[in-house]
Every structure is written in C-alpha cells, then in structure tokens.
Design a protein around this motif. Structure first.
Motif, PDB file in Angstrom:
ATOM      1  N   VAL A   1       0.834  -1.198   0.000  1.00  0.00           N
ATOM      2  CA  VAL A   1       0.000   0.000   0.000  1.00  0.00           C
ATOM      3  C   VAL A   1       0.869   1.248   0.000  1.00  0.00           C
ATOM      4  O   VAL A   1       2.022   1.229   0.457  1.00  0.00           O
ATOM      5  CB  VAL A   1      -0.958   0.032   1.210  1.00  0.00           C
ATOM      6  N   SER A   2       0.288   2.320  -0.517  1.00  0.00           N
ATOM      7  CA  SER A   2       0.909   3.648  -0.458  1.00  0.00           C
ATOM      8  C   SER A   2       0.036   4.535   0.418  1.00  0.00           C
ATOM      9  O   SER A   2      -1.167   4.647   0.174  1.00  0.00           O
ATOM     10  CB  SER A   2       1.022   4.261  -1.860  1.00  0.00           C
ATOM     11  N   VAL A   3       0.630   5.154   1.427  1.00  0.00           N
ATOM     12  CA  VAL A   3      -0.083   6.106   2.268  1.00  0.00           C
ATOM     13  C   VAL A   3       0.370   7.499   1.866  1.00  0.00           C
ATOM     14  O   VAL A   3       1.559   7.811   1.914  1.00  0.00           O
ATOM     15  CB  VAL A   3       0.200   5.879   3.761  1.00  0.00           C
ATOM     16  N   CYS A   4      -0.585   8.338   1.441  1.00  0.00           N
ATOM     17  CA  CYS A   4      -0.281   9.687   0.970  1.00  0.00           C
ATOM     18  C   CYS A   4      -0.662  10.700   2.049  1.00  0.00           C
ATOM     19  O   CYS A   4      -1.838  10.842   2.380  1.00  0.00           O
ATOM     20  CB  CYS A   4      -1.049   9.990  -0.319  1.00  0.00           C
ATOM     21  N   LEU A   5       0.333  11.379   2.585  1.00  0.00           N
ATOM     22  CA  LEU A   5       0.114  12.299   3.702  1.00  0.00           C
ATOM     23  C   LEU A   5       0.536  13.702   3.296  1.00  0.00           C
ATOM     24  O   LEU A   5       1.678  13.928   2.889  1.00  0.00           O
ATOM     25  CB  LEU A   5       0.896  11.828   4.926  1.00  0.00           C
ATOM     26  N   ALA A   6      -0.389  14.656   3.413  1.00  0.00           N
ATOM     27  CA  ALA A   6      -0.103  16.069   3.144  1.00  0.00           C
ATOM     28  C   ALA A   6       0.253  16.752   4.460  1.00  0.00           C
ATOM     29  O   ALA A   6      -0.509  16.676   5.432  1.00  0.00           O
ATOM     30  CB  ALA A   6      -1.312  16.753   2.511  1.00  0.00           C
ATOM     31  N   LEU A   7       1.392  17.416   4.491  1.00  0.00           N
ATOM     32  CA  LEU A   7       1.911  17.997   5.733  1.00  0.00           C
ATOM     33  C   LEU A   7       2.088  19.502   5.594  1.00  0.00           C
ATOM     34  O   LEU A   7       2.666  19.984   4.610  1.00  0.00           O
ATOM     35  CB  LEU A   7       3.249  17.341   6.072  1.00  0.00           C
ATOM     36  N   TYR A   8       1.599  20.226   6.591  1.00  0.00           N
ATOM     37  CA  TYR A   8       1.856  21.670   6.654  1.00  0.00           C
ATOM     38  C   TYR A   8       1.812  22.117   8.117  1.00  0.00           C
ATOM     39  O   TYR A   8       0.776  22.013   8.769  1.00  0.00           O
ATOM     40  CB  TYR A   8       0.828  22.463   5.837  1.00  0.00           C
ATOM     41  N   ASN A   9       2.946  22.562   8.612  1.00  0.00           N
ATOM     42  CA  ASN A   9       3.062  23.053   9.991  1.00  0.00           C
ATOM     43  C   ASN A   9       2.404  22.088  10.987  1.00  0.00           C
ATOM     44  O   ASN A   9       1.547  22.461  11.776  1.00  0.00           O
ATOM     45  CB  ASN A   9       2.450  24.444  10.117  1.00  0.00           C
ATOM     46  N   GLY A  10       2.846  20.862  10.941  1.00  0.00           N
ATOM     47  CA  GLY A  10       2.224  19.831  11.772  1.00  0.00           C
ATOM     48  C   GLY A  10       3.082  19.355  12.925  1.00  0.00           C
ATOM     49  O   GLY A  10       2.886  18.236  13.408  1.00  0.00           O
ATOM     50  N   GLU A  11       4.011  20.183  13.388  1.00  0.00           N
ATOM     51  CA  GLU A  11       4.953  19.730  14.408  1.00  0.00           C
ATOM     52  C   GLU A  11       4.279  19.232  15.691  1.00  0.00           C
ATOM     53  O   GLU A  11       4.807  18.360  16.376  1.00  0.00           O
ATOM     54  CB  GLU A  11       5.940  20.847  14.754  1.00  0.00           C
ATOM     55  N   LYS A  12       3.094  19.769  16.014  1.00  0.00           N
ATOM     56  CA  LYS A  12       2.427  19.391  17.253  1.00  0.00           C
ATOM     57  C   LYS A  12       1.842  17.982  17.206  1.00  0.00           C
ATOM     58  O   LYS A  12       1.704  17.329  18.237  1.00  0.00           O
ATOM     59  CB  LYS A  12       1.305  20.381  17.568  1.00  0.00           C
TER      60      LYS A  12
ATOM     61  N   ILE B   1       2.572  10.352  -7.272  1.00  0.00           N
ATOM     62  CA  ILE B   1       3.850   9.727  -6.931  1.00  0.00           C
ATOM     63  C   ILE B   1       3.664   8.287  -6.478  1.00  0.00           C
ATOM     64  O   ILE B   1       4.523   7.432  -6.707  1.00  0.00           O
ATOM     65  CB  ILE B   1       4.565  10.543  -5.830  1.00  0.00           C
ATOM     66  N   SER B   2       2.535   7.989  -5.851  1.00  0.00           N
ATOM     67  CA  SER B   2       2.315   6.658  -5.281  1.00  0.00           C
ATOM     68  C   SER B   2       2.461   5.574  -6.340  1.00  0.00           C
ATOM     69  O   SER B   2       2.049   5.728  -7.476  1.00  0.00           O
ATOM     70  CB  SER B   2       0.926   6.589  -4.638  1.00  0.00           C
ATOM     71  N   LYS B   3       3.029   4.439  -5.929  1.00  0.00           N
ATOM     72  CA  LYS B   3       3.343   3.387  -6.898  1.00  0.00           C
ATOM     73  C   LYS B   3       2.611   2.072  -6.639  1.00  0.00           C
ATOM     74  O   LYS B   3       2.667   1.159  -7.466  1.00  0.00           O
ATOM     75  CB  LYS B   3       4.853   3.123  -6.900  1.00  0.00           C
ATOM     76  N   ASN B   4       1.948   1.961  -5.495  1.00  0.00           N
ATOM     77  CA  ASN B   4       1.374   0.674  -5.129  1.00  0.00           C
ATOM     78  C   ASN B   4      -0.085   0.506  -5.518  1.00  0.00           C
ATOM     79  O   ASN B   4      -0.742   1.458  -5.946  1.00  0.00           O
ATOM     80  CB  ASN B   4       1.554   0.436  -3.624  1.00  0.00           C
ATOM     81  N   SER B   5      -0.590  -0.703  -5.345  1.00  0.00           N
ATOM     82  CA  SER B   5      -1.931  -1.069  -5.811  1.00  0.00           C
ATOM     83  C   SER B   5      -3.044  -0.399  -5.024  1.00  0.00           C
ATOM     84  O   SER B   5      -4.124  -0.153  -5.546  1.00  0.00           O
ATOM     85  CB  SER B   5      -2.114  -2.591  -5.741  1.00  0.00           C
ATOM     86  N   ILE B   6      -2.782  -0.140  -3.730  1.00  0.00           N
ATOM     87  CA  ILE B   6      -3.775   0.457  -2.849  1.00  0.00           C
ATOM     88  C   ILE B   6      -3.237   1.769  -2.311  1.00  0.00           C
ATOM     89  O   ILE B   6      -2.092   1.837  -1.858  1.00  0.00           O
ATOM     90  CB  ILE B   6      -4.116  -0.469  -1.665  1.00  0.00           C
ATOM     91  N   VAL B   7      -4.064   2.809  -2.353  1.00  0.00           N
ATOM     92  CA  VAL B   7      -3.649   4.143  -1.905  1.00  0.00           C
ATOM     93  C   VAL B   7      -4.531   4.581  -0.743  1.00  0.00           C
ATOM     94  O   VAL B   7      -5.756   4.570  -0.838  1.00  0.00           O
ATOM     95  CB  VAL B   7      -3.757   5.177  -3.045  1.00  0.00           C
ATOM     96  N   PHE B   8      -3.898   4.973   0.360  1.00  0.00           N
ATOM     97  CA  PHE B   8      -4.586   5.555   1.509  1.00  0.00           C
ATOM     98  C   PHE B   8      -4.296   7.052   1.551  1.00  0.00           C
ATOM     99  O   PHE B   8      -3.192   7.475   1.221  1.00  0.00           O
ATOM    100  CB  PHE B   8      -4.094   4.935   2.825  1.00  0.00           C
ATOM    101  N   LEU B   9      -5.282   7.837   1.989  1.00  0.00           N
ATOM    102  CA  LEU B   9      -5.083   9.263   2.196  1.00  0.00           C
ATOM    103  C   LEU B   9      -5.001   9.543   3.690  1.00  0.00           C
ATOM    104  O   LEU B   9      -5.704   8.915   4.487  1.00  0.00           O
ATOM    105  CB  LEU B   9      -6.223  10.071   1.577  1.00  0.00           C
TER     106      LEU B   9
END
Length: 252
Positions: free
Chosen positions: A5-16, A80-88
């Motif tokens: 699986v590919s897990v796609c994570l969008a990050l912005y100012n998430g240090e906390k 960018i994800s390359k795998n058969s299953i994509v998680f958001l």
C-alpha cells in the motif's frame, strides 16, 4: 500475503501532531514495499526536521518549492504513489489499530475501488466531540444515486482521511479539476458514479479538531449555493471521465 500500500500524507506546519500520526501509521505497515509518502507544503515549523529524525525505509519525504495548498499536495502525492492500494492521510489524525487491514479487506470484496469509513473526533484535551452526526452505512448497488444526492445535501460523511482506493481509480480522478475546493468529495463523487464505492461502518480514524483544521467550516447561504454548483460540475465531469475511459478501454 496482501498487496503493498501507499499512504499519501499532506503535511503543513504539523509539528504538534505529526509524530503521533506517523507512529500510528508505521505500526500498521508490514509489507516490504509499503510506502508512506509525505509531502511538506512549505512548513515554517520543525515538521521536516521531525520527519527526518525517523529511521524508516517506509518514509519518502518530498518538499514543495512553493505553497500549493492541500488539494494540489494530495494530488501530487497520489501521482507519486506506486502501489496497488492508496490511503489518504492528514497530518493531525490518528489511525485506529487495524485500520489498514480492515480497509484493505473491504477493497478485496466484489469489484470495489473506493472504501470510505467512519471516524470519531476529539479535541486537544482528548475529549470526544460530535461534529458530523451522519454515519456511513453499508452501501448496496441501488444506493449509489442516494449517496450522490446526499453529497448535494451535505449530509454524508465523506472525508479524505477516511478513504482508501485501488490504483485503477487514479485514471478517473487524476488530474483533479482545477475548480474543486474539496478533493475528497471529488473522489467520492467519482466512486459513486462508477458504482465502485463501498462503506465500512467501522471507525478507523480519530480525527483531531483544532483551530487550524479546514474541516467542518461553517458556510453562509451563498457559499453553500456555490458549493452545490461545484458539486454539479463534479458530477458532470465524473460522468465525462467515465465515458472517456470506457472509450479508451474499448479501443484497447
């Protein structure tokens, strides 16, 4: 053995919050080809330093050279994800134990391409908060039209952080239409148009509510009216892409 699986994570100012989220994801990745794609959208805090502190072969960090916003960032991650299953995945939630396997198994049933689950919300004090009363119930083939109508009414709990889909869906959702203001509703609209979406009634996400969230924003009448107009455009575009892809498949 399951597919990677590919897990796609969008990050912005998430240090906390990012450490708790990443830990909950990594604990469920056990295939050698699994990947956690993290795209940082020009954070100004220590988010990137935190990601770089991990010694995990699963993590692949990319950094935007300009702030693109979360919709375009998710689009980039999916491409960018390359795998058969994509998680958001958002950067500030927590994956419930067993989430990956439950959603993966649901995608193996019948001819499902998209699975959406239920979630619970909580605040920074750990208190449970009810922010969306409608829960997803198990879909049946005759309910796809009802799901689409519920999108227009704004009373169906479709959120990107609760979604996983097969790579075949990418041909229909990518590129995202430039006009959309919610990638999750575009994806769910397309899944229902294709009649390949299924609901998982289990709670698989703990969704954090805080001041910087973009979810659950209250909208005035004119904004709601404009949003319904956008829903209509996404419905039309989803049918257009379905028709175009069917033509291409027949040519092959």
């Amino acid at each position: 053995m399951r597919e990677p699986v590919s897990v796609c994570l969008a990050l912005y100012n998430g240090e906390k919050y990012i450490t708790e989220q990443i830990d909950s994801i990594l604990s469920q990745l056990d295939h050698i080809e699994d990947e956690l794609i993290i795209i940082d959208d020009c954070s100004s805090d220590s988010s990137v330093e935190i990601i770089n502190s991990y010694n995990s072969s699963y993590i692949h960090l990319y950094q935007n050279d300009r702030n693109m916003g979360y919709i375009k960032t998710f689009e980039k991650a999916i491409c960018i994800s390359k795998n058969s299953i994509v998680f958001l995945s958002d950067h500030d939630d927590i994956w419930v134990e067993g989430r990956l396997n439950k959603m993966y198994d649901k995608l193996q049933e019948a001819d499902n391409w998209l699975v959406c689950s239920n979630f619970e919300t909580f605040n920074n004090k750990g208190e449970s908060k009810v922010r969306f009363k409608t829960k997803l119930i198990q879909s049946k083939p005759e309910k796809f039209t009802r799901n689409i109508l519920s999108i227009f009414k704004g009373n169906i709990a479709y959120f990107g952080c609760t979604m996983a889909f097969r790579k075949e869906l990418k041909n229909y959702i990518i590129p995202f239409p430039d006009y959309i203001d919610a990638h999750d509703l575009w994806i769910s609209m397309t899944g229902n148009v294709l009649k390949k979406v299924v609901h998982l009634e289990d709670i698989t996400i703990l969704h954090r509510i805080h001041d910087n969230n973009t979810s659950f924003v209250q909208r005035d009448f004119y904004k709601k009216l404009y949003t319904r107009f956008l829903f209509l455009k996404t419905l039309i575009d989803a049918y257009k892409r379905k028709r175009m892809n069917n033509i291409q498949i027949k040519k092959k």
